[in-house]
Design an enzyme around this catalytic site. Sequence first.
Site, short mmCIF file in Angstrom:
data_model
loop_
_atom_site.label_atom_id
_atom_site.label_comp_id
_atom_site.label_asym_id
_atom_site.label_seq_id
_atom_site.Cartn_x
_atom_site.Cartn_y
_atom_site.Cartn_z
N GLY A 9 40.98 -10.84 32.16
CA GLY A 9 41.89 -12.14 32.47
C GLY A 9 41.69 -13.00 33.69
O GLY A 9 41.48 -14.10 33.38
N LYS B 132 31.14 -4.54 17.96
CA LYS B 132 31.83 -3.72 19.19
C LYS B 132 32.44 -2.64 18.68
O LYS B 132 32.72 -1.83 19.57
CB LYS B 132 32.67 -4.97 19.96
CG LYS B 132 33.52 -4.71 21.27
CD LYS B 132 32.60 -4.66 22.20
CE LYS B 132 33.56 -4.33 23.56
NZ LYS B 132 34.54 -5.38 23.92
N ASN C 199 33.28 1.37 20.51
CA ASN C 199 34.85 1.64 20.87
C ASN C 199 35.40 2.71 19.90
O ASN C 199 36.00 3.65 20.47
CB ASN C 199 35.77 0.28 20.78
CG ASN C 199 35.36 -0.60 21.66
OD1 ASN C 199 35.41 -1.77 21.56
ND2 ASN C 199 34.91 -0.23 22.90
N SER D 57 37.29 2.55 28.70
CA SER D 57 38.64 2.19 29.21
C SER D 57 39.56 3.07 28.66
O SER D 57 40.72 3.44 29.36
CB SER D 57 38.86 0.52 28.72
OG SER D 57 38.70 0.81 26.93
#
Length: 323
Positions: free
Chosen positions: A12, A204, A208, A273
Amino acid sequence: MKVAVLGAGAIGAYVGAALHRAGADVHLIARGPHLAAMRQHGVRVLSPRGDFTAAAHATDDPAEVGPVDYVFLGLKANSYAACGPLIKPLLHDTTAVIAAQNGIPWWYFHRHGGPHDGHRVESVDPGGAVSAVLAPERAVGCVVYAATELEGPGVVRHLEGTRFSIGEPDRTVSKRCLDFGEAMIAGGLKCPVEPDLRADIWVKLLGNISFNPISALARATMRQMCLHGGTRKVIETMMAETLAVAEALGCEVGVSIERRMAGAEKVGDHRTSTLQDLERGKPLELDVLLAAVVELAEITGVEVPTLRTVHAISDLLALRSAA
């Protein structure tokens, strides 16, 4: 153009800094030491493409910002349902919400067409709690191909990639997407407006849905997972099952498993992540990645035994890590 970044973390703040550099009226909403540093020194971006600092307005109070043209949502998807008090002061009648999330978004079947049009994916929008806060009509999808991390309060390390693909749920190329894309490009980023962003979502998601939970279960990096024969086979099977679900929903992904694996191996010893969240004691964002696809397999009748197994084990891990 007035933009609020709600959840101005690594991604962000990076986007906000780029938009500020392009001349947009940017407001970064954050908290803690990160907010204090941005207030004092701005956002410092360290990048192989060149370092820069953006002195955008930073606050922890959205009411101080008021209604904006765009909200760039940098929160984790599992925080969406609870973000109502934060996002409400930022909205006017035509405010667009650009959700930079991994996995299946809450708006996936909004104006999708076909037999599943309007279907709610319970895993990502339980009881409609997310749609009640983030109306699907406001949603602009965003698939992030950039990698960043917070090196310290107010300091974003840009590692690689500058592409943020965006698109409308109804597959139109809208003025609000084109305008936002132009501002992103002016700030030095890539921001293609895709007529069908769902294909990008699945590309994507291929990585993931497999690498993220396996990395947390095995405490392994991308390279380690690719080089371990048995684990590599499990990941390839998960990808194949995911492609079958996408195809059952009428989405042609257009990327091979071999190409996806080759790209992952090149990343090297990167920690996903999900693994980073596990190590930091944060909630694991697995519902939108894995539970959602298992749910979609149920409504399409696709067999996904490996996805179900990994979901069961990683869900237990998520519950235990949250305890």
